[in-house]
Enzyme design. Sequence first.
Site, PDB file in Angstrom:
ATOM      1  N   CYS A   4     -13.366 -14.629 -36.172  1.00  0.00           N
ATOM      2  CA  CYS A   4     -12.267 -13.775 -36.615  1.00  0.00           C
ATOM      3  C   CYS A   4     -12.401 -12.371 -36.056  1.00  0.00           C
ATOM      4  O   CYS A   4     -11.405 -11.680 -35.850  1.00  0.00           O
ATOM      5  CB  CYS A   4     -12.205 -13.739 -38.139  1.00  0.00           C
ATOM      6  N   GLU A  35     -11.109 -13.247 -46.743  1.00  0.00           N
ATOM      7  CA  GLU A  35     -11.466 -12.760 -45.407  1.00  0.00           C
ATOM      8  C   GLU A  35     -10.831 -13.746 -44.442  1.00  0.00           C
ATOM      9  O   GLU A  35     -11.352 -14.839 -44.221  1.00  0.00           O
ATOM     10  CB  GLU A  35     -12.996 -12.688 -45.253  1.00  0.00           C
TER      11      GLU A  35
END
Length: 497
Positions: free
Chosen positions: A262, A228
């Site tokens: 993010c 991720e």
Amino acid sequence: MPIQSLNPATGKLLRSFDPLTPEALEAKLAVAASAAKTYPAETLDQRAFWMRRLAILLENDLDELAETMTLEMGKTLASAKLEVKKCAAVCRYYAENAARILAHEPIETEHSQSYVRWDPLGVVLAVMPWNFPLWQVFRFLAPALMAGNVGLLKHSSNVPQCALAIEALTRRAGFPRGTFQTLLIEARQVETVLADPRVAAVTVTGSEAAGRAVAAQAGWLIKKTVLELGGCDPFIVLPSADFDEAVANAVRARCINAGQSCIAAKRFIIHEDIYTRFEQAFVDAMEALIVGDPMKEDTDLGPLATAQIADDLLAQVEAAKAAGGRVLTGGERMIGDGNFFEPTVIAGVPTTAAVVREETFGPLALLFRVASLDEAIALANDTPFGLAASAWTTDEAEQQRFTAELQCGGVFLNTPVASDPRLPFGGIKLSGYGRELSAAGMREFLNAKTVVVAGQPVATQPTLFEDAQPPELEDLTLTREVTDTGTSIYGLSRRTK
């Protein structure tokens, strides 16, 4: 080199830790390997009991844990408290749903029984970032431990106190020794841990560079990985959107965790019919944010986590200006102690500029004007990243275009991008691969083992239902089979008429 905990609001040293010696690291690996042999034999009911206790401990220690996060990485105290509560929620989600997720999945064949069962892989290494010091870990920890895996945490070197607190919480909750351990090691030592044959898999949340390095080694070793990584998420607003809601949420989407996320929106793609109005409202709202002491209740943005992050963001601002961008507000590091940065909005940067294709970790928003839905989608997809996207429109046809054509792991319509224990989370392209959370995340580190039993088909086989749409429960019976090793195997059987 010592692992240091620094207060990003003051620059002062909080605590210092020596990295594990090779002998101490070997001892922890041995304990983890031993736990991986015995822990899967614990019943699912027992694991759920410990997981619920872990949720209670998180809530009981909420103030202390939140303060540790704020002191160590600079997030506001209010957001840190919400993060602790979210960790408790993910623990309860998997405690309540693991039996359903781990149930045998039947497959209709000519045999007596055919099904998939889910077995843990063993020791999983988690390389985690600093921006959500508890949440990033718990969204791995909760499904991994409920599935019967064992966890080793290599946390970011600037949040060692958070890392140690997580291990302590798991022990206090009752999880057996070695089930979850924190490794206070340097980044270069990750290679040693991953190369150990007792480690079965690795998950990484972090930068593209970190993901590439770990995935390259794991690929050579043929070990399962989940990545991720970064994002350059678009936030798209079309004329039919609720304007005030879109503006308010645009500010939240950019400035969550001081922009150090993010999934924080980075590129704001606005239709020309509302662009001028949006630009002014957005700039006004960004200028109204209060930047300061993260311990104060009225603070909106605390400092950036490290001085290097602030330096990198300033370099990206300068690159945007050099490419032709106009700074509408902010654009500077704030004078004084700590790593504070002004909320910044820049418009007019050419879409070919390098900064547009990078992840910006901080309160920097880039504004773009588009003339059509087609242009908005094309610009949104013109990025090497593909984590998620937020699009604002009340037109159903436009919504369908967004859900079908945006190239990313998640599309959020008329709401900001967010992670949720019930929903798969992850990206495509340079944002990584694999999924966290929900049933999909739990199964990433499980062996989907096919089982076939010869003979005539039986009337009833285990049944699996989808996470979001379970069948009528009155038609199902939960079954449990205890193996000779004490492991509980759960299934769901449909009652025969």
